[in-house]
Design a protein around this motif. Structure first.
Motif, mmCIF file in Angstrom:
data_model
loop_
_atom_site.group_PDB
_atom_site.id
_atom_site.type_symbol
_atom_site.label_atom_id
_atom_site.label_comp_id
_atom_site.label_asym_id
_atom_site.label_seq_id
_atom_site.Cartn_x
_atom_site.Cartn_y
_atom_site.Cartn_z
ATOM 1 N N GLU A 55 -10.367 9.498 4.204
ATOM 2 C CA GLU A 55 -10.582 7.825 4.325
ATOM 3 C C GLU A 55 -11.620 7.265 4.099
ATOM 4 O OE1 GLU A 55 -8.460 9.656 6.345
ATOM 5 O OE2 GLU A 55 -6.820 9.690 6.073
ATOM 6 N N ALA A 57 -9.367 3.102 6.781
ATOM 7 C CA ALA A 57 -7.581 2.334 5.528
ATOM 8 C C ALA A 57 -7.431 1.004 6.066
ATOM 9 C CB ALA A 57 -6.951 3.441 5.705
ATOM 10 N N VAL A 58 -7.574 0.960 7.516
ATOM 11 C CA VAL A 58 -7.623 -0.269 8.192
ATOM 12 C C VAL A 58 -8.489 -1.246 8.009
ATOM 13 C CG1 VAL A 58 -7.437 -1.378 10.527
ATOM 14 C CG2 VAL A 58 -6.815 1.070 10.284
ATOM 15 N N ALA A 103 -3.226 6.803 4.485
ATOM 16 C CA ALA A 103 -4.155 5.924 4.765
ATOM 17 C C ALA A 103 -2.745 4.747 4.455
ATOM 18 C CB ALA A 103 -5.358 5.834 3.137
ATOM 19 N N PHE A 126 0.632 -0.951 0.434
ATOM 20 C CA PHE A 126 0.088 -0.083 -0.313
ATOM 21 C C PHE A 126 0.732 1.247 -0.158
ATOM 22 C CE2 PHE A 126 -1.804 -3.425 2.387
ATOM 23 C CZ PHE A 126 -3.292 -3.660 1.200
ATOM 24 N N ASN A 151 -2.109 2.850 7.600
ATOM 25 C CA ASN A 151 -3.160 1.903 8.032
ATOM 26 C C ASN A 151 -4.013 1.665 7.592
ATOM 27 O OD1 ASN A 151 -4.237 3.934 10.587
ATOM 28 N ND2 ASN A 151 -3.723 5.769 9.511
ATOM 29 N N MET A 152 -3.658 1.081 6.202
ATOM 30 C CA MET A 152 -3.947 -0.433 5.568
ATOM 31 C C MET A 152 -2.578 -1.212 5.910
ATOM 32 S SD MET A 152 -4.620 1.537 1.997
ATOM 33 C CE MET A 152 -5.913 2.795 2.132
ATOM 34 N N LEU A 153 -0.995 -0.575 6.250
ATOM 35 C CA LEU A 153 -0.385 -1.525 6.783
ATOM 36 C C LEU A 153 -0.764 -2.541 7.797
ATOM 37 C CD1 LEU A 153 1.494 -0.982 4.476
ATOM 38 C CD2 LEU A 153 3.410 -0.715 6.184
ATOM 39 N N TYR A 154 -1.410 -1.073 8.901
ATOM 40 C CA TYR A 154 -2.582 -2.159 10.499
ATOM 41 C C TYR A 154 -3.237 -2.460 9.925
ATOM 42 C CZ TYR A 154 -4.010 -1.389 14.924
ATOM 43 O OH TYR A 154 -4.200 -1.103 16.111
ATOM 44 N N GLY A 155 -4.201 -2.849 9.133
ATOM 45 C CA GLY A 155 -5.608 -3.399 8.689
ATOM 46 C C GLY A 155 -5.236 -4.692 8.449
ATOM 47 N N GLY A 156 -4.025 -4.803 7.194
ATOM 48 C CA GLY A 156 -3.109 -6.505 6.957
ATOM 49 C C GLY A 156 -2.620 -6.989 7.679
ATOM 50 N N THR A 177 -10.008 -1.095 4.769
ATOM 51 C CA THR A 177 -9.004 -1.545 3.427
ATOM 52 C C THR A 177 -8.495 -2.670 3.667
ATOM 53 O OG1 THR A 177 -9.734 0.741 2.473
ATOM 54 C CG2 THR A 177 -8.548 -0.509 1.147
ATOM 55 N N GLY A 178 -7.346 -2.661 4.272
ATOM 56 C CA GLY A 178 -6.438 -3.587 4.202
ATOM 57 C C GLY A 178 -6.705 -5.030 4.621
ATOM 58 N N ARG A 237 -9.075 6.806 10.580
ATOM 59 C CA ARG A 237 -8.385 5.625 10.427
ATOM 60 C C ARG A 237 -9.104 4.855 10.038
ATOM 61 N NH1 ARG A 237 -7.103 10.421 8.575
ATOM 62 N NH2 ARG A 237 -5.367 11.766 10.956
ATOM 63 N N GLU A 283 -4.778 7.266 -0.959
ATOM 64 C CA GLU A 283 -5.347 7.644 -1.192
ATOM 65 C C GLU A 283 -4.237 9.496 -0.517
ATOM 66 O OE1 GLU A 283 -7.240 6.024 0.536
ATOM 67 O OE2 GLU A 283 -8.439 6.985 1.825
#
Lengths: 355, 260
Positions: free
Chosen positions: B118, B88-89, A61, A26, A64-69, B91-92, B85, A57
């Motif tokens: 986000e 975004a979280v 973001a 991401f 935080n996509m890294l956080y989720g993944g 989305t991940g 966030r 974006e």
């Protein structure tokens, strides 16, 4: 048998990430590292590993996509440069506070502010001394070649998952943009297993998992801080990496990492042609920093010059390491200017030998 | 007592059970103030997850705000995101676990102020996630400051004389904004201030989860809610105030429904 290929440092990171079995990338475009995202989006990943790539974006973001993944137990990567890395600091702190592994690459450009797009080493403090808020540490790897740019991707992931902590590859615009020969490791499959701490859906055989960095009870927060401190101590004891070049007979030492360490190798030749015995100590891990190993050199050398493309950041750690036993000074060009080998030798004479 | 009245002994028999607390809520004592809509909405989500039988397939994302501790109450996996966030979280998580159900639960400060970027981009990409948006027009957790959704003239600790547009700008109707984005698949605005509205809200939230399996885009439900503590009212007064003041500006109903 894999062959050597000629490739930009940024592209090498991207290819190495695919080969390391990275699950997700991401990122947000920023010079001088946009080639990573471009390479990955062109790599027809659905035909290779199915690695997920998403242009976020913003850097906010992206982290935080890294956080989720990462919370889902996946191998996740982002790359950026100074201004974007600044935006990620909140997320990095949250990931350290939630003990989530990830790999972040900072292809450093000159700052502060929007600065320049040319290479610099001015984000050393940001990477090794915190950057984000709270008591945490970021394992920081400093490659000095395109080959190491590639190799440190899998090393970075190994360390991130071993210690459940974010890892940063701190490189610069020169290493990101220059082409060099590089040999890649064979393709590793993406992991099908999930770590025990990952949120993958609560099955009847286990308790629910929640990932958070919130501890409203101060006693609880302190216990967690103590746990983190112990982890960082273990990393400091076990994961220090460095390289010594022409140090056996050295009277003086350059301490330098990344691009500066390569220029210093030429300076060593120039100095030795003049009869000045100088060696190079190259920290590979900037955190944990090789304090003990640099201290050990004080029994042999008369002085050390910390050569960095900054106003003098790593020099503070070198000074801490030597405990004033030998003279330490800093030399470095800034703002995207790269020092020449001759300038470094001149600085060694003026600041260390004659000083 | 009437002839056919049920005795207590009869009442507690299993076959006479008409309602019980869902097993998807933990036994942790909720920290929410009396009368707050969060508790009701939490229960609805837990009931829906139980009814759909997706406990092992769902991952929730909690926000920063009053519902920051949501993960203590839900008996399924959750992640706690940084302020704003959550999309975004989510989305991940969803991109890497596409077969799972992923949702965010966010307040107005989280979703419509600090996390506006986000929110809009997750909805515009059409991330296959469900977003639950609790709008009570105030920052509850930090002590009642103005939110992006605070109504004009509404008092808060940072608009002590009432929100003035010339000073504090306009309230942001986030749901009206995101309904126009092509990435959203189902958009609804509900409330939980009466038993009837609770039932309608449950129906909408359930749809927002069921549609997720179609992979057609973001499903978004705003829940217009109250904040008795922040609004400095009793729970009953706050529900009345909500109906009289919040609902004219944030009218209830489905804003975008899939064509059958």
């Amino acid at each position: 048998m894999e062959e050597y290929v000629l490739m930009k440092g940024n592209e090498a990171i991207a290819e190495a990430a695919i080969r390391a079995g990275t699950d997700g990338y991401f990122g947000y475009p920023i010079t001088p590292q946009s080639e990573v995202l471009e390479y990955l989006t062109a790599a027809r990943l659905h035909e290779r590993t199915g690695m997920v790539v998403l242009q976020a974006e913003s850097e906010v973001a992206a982290i935080n996509m890294l956080y989720g993944g990462a919370g889902a137990g996946k191998k996740v990567l982002t790359t950026s440069s100074g201004p974007g890395i600044s935006l990620m600091q909140e997320g990095i702190s949250y990931m350290a506070g939630s003990e989530l592994p990830c790999l972040i690459v900072n292809v450093v450009r000159g700052g502060p502010g929007l600065g320049t797009i040319q290479p610099a080493q001015s984000d050393y403090f940001q990477s090794t001394k915190g950057g984000g808020h709270g008591d945490y540490r970021l394992i920081t790897l400093a490659p000095a070649s395109v080959q190491e740019m590639a190799d440190f991707v899998s090393l970075g992931f190994d360390l991130a998952f071993k210690y459940r902590n974010p890892v940063m590859i701190l490189t610069d615009g020169a290493l990101g943009q220059m082409m060099e020969k590089v040999k890649f490791k064979p393709q590793q499959p993406r992991s099908k297993k999930s770590p025990h701490w990952a949120t993958t859906g609560k099955t009847p055989d286990r308790e629910r998992i929640f990932i958070t960095s919130l501890n409203l009870d101060p006693a609880c927060q302190e216990r967690f801080n103590i746990k983190l401190k112990a982890k960082y101590k273990e990393i400091s004891e076990k994961e220090v990496r460095y390289e010594k070049i022409e140090c056996d007979d050295a009277d003086y030492l350059f301490v330098a990492y990344g691009t500066s360490s390569r220029i210093c190798q030429k300076s060593i030749q120039l100095a030795r042609n003049e009869g000045i015995k100088v060696g190079l100590f190259r920290p590979i891990t900037l955190w944990p920093f090789p304090y003990k190993e640099i201290m050990e050199m004080t029994g042999q050398v008369k002085g050390m010059l910390s050569v960095e493309m900054s106003a003098g950041q790593m020099v503070e750690d070198v000074k801490l390491a030597v405990e004033a036993k030998v003279k330490v000074d800093h030399y470095g060009r800034m703002g995207g200017i790269v020092h020449s080998p001759e300038e470094i030798v001149k600085a060694l004479k003026q600041k260390i030998i004659g000083g | 007592m009437a002839e056919n009245a049920i005795t207590t002994k009869e009442l507690v028999k299993k076959e006479n059970l008409v309602y019980q607390k869902t097993k998807l809520l933990t036994d942790d004592v909720m920290h929410y103030c009396p009368g707050c809509g969060h508790g009701t909405t939490h229960r609805l989500i837990a009931e829906i997850v139980e009814e759909m039988g997706i406990q092992s397939e769902i991952i929730g994302v909690a926000p920063v705000g009053c519902s920051v501790l949501m993960y203590n109450y839900m008996n399924f996996d959750m992640q706690e995101a940084a302020h704003g966030r959550a999309p975004a979280v989510a989305t991940g998580i969803k991109r890497l676990l596409p077969e799972k159900y992923v949702f965010t639960y966010q307040g107005d400060g989280d979703l419509a102020a600090i996390g506006t970027g986000e929110t809009i981009h997750a909805c515009n990409r059409g991330e296959n996630i469900t977003m639950i948006f609790i709008n009570n027009g105030i920052y509850g957790m930090t002590g009642g400051q103005m939110a992006p959704t605070t109504l004009i003239g509404m008092k808060s600790s940072t608009t002590p004389y009432g929100r003035e547009v010339s000073l504090a700008g306009n309230p942001l109707n986030m749901t009206d904004l995101i309904v126009n984005l092509p990435g959203t698949y189902f958009v609804s605005r509900q409330s939980v201030h009466t038993p009837g509205n609770v039932r309608k809200a449950k129906k909408a939230i359930k749809k927002a989860f069921e549609y997720q399996s179609l992979n057609k885009g973001t499903c978004f439900v705003e829940v217009v809610s109250n904040c008795p503590a922040g609004w400095k009212m009793t729970p009953v007064e706050s529900n009345k105030w909500l109906a009289e003041n919040m609902l004219p500006f944030y009218p209830l109903g489905d804003l975008k429904v899939p064509e059958e």
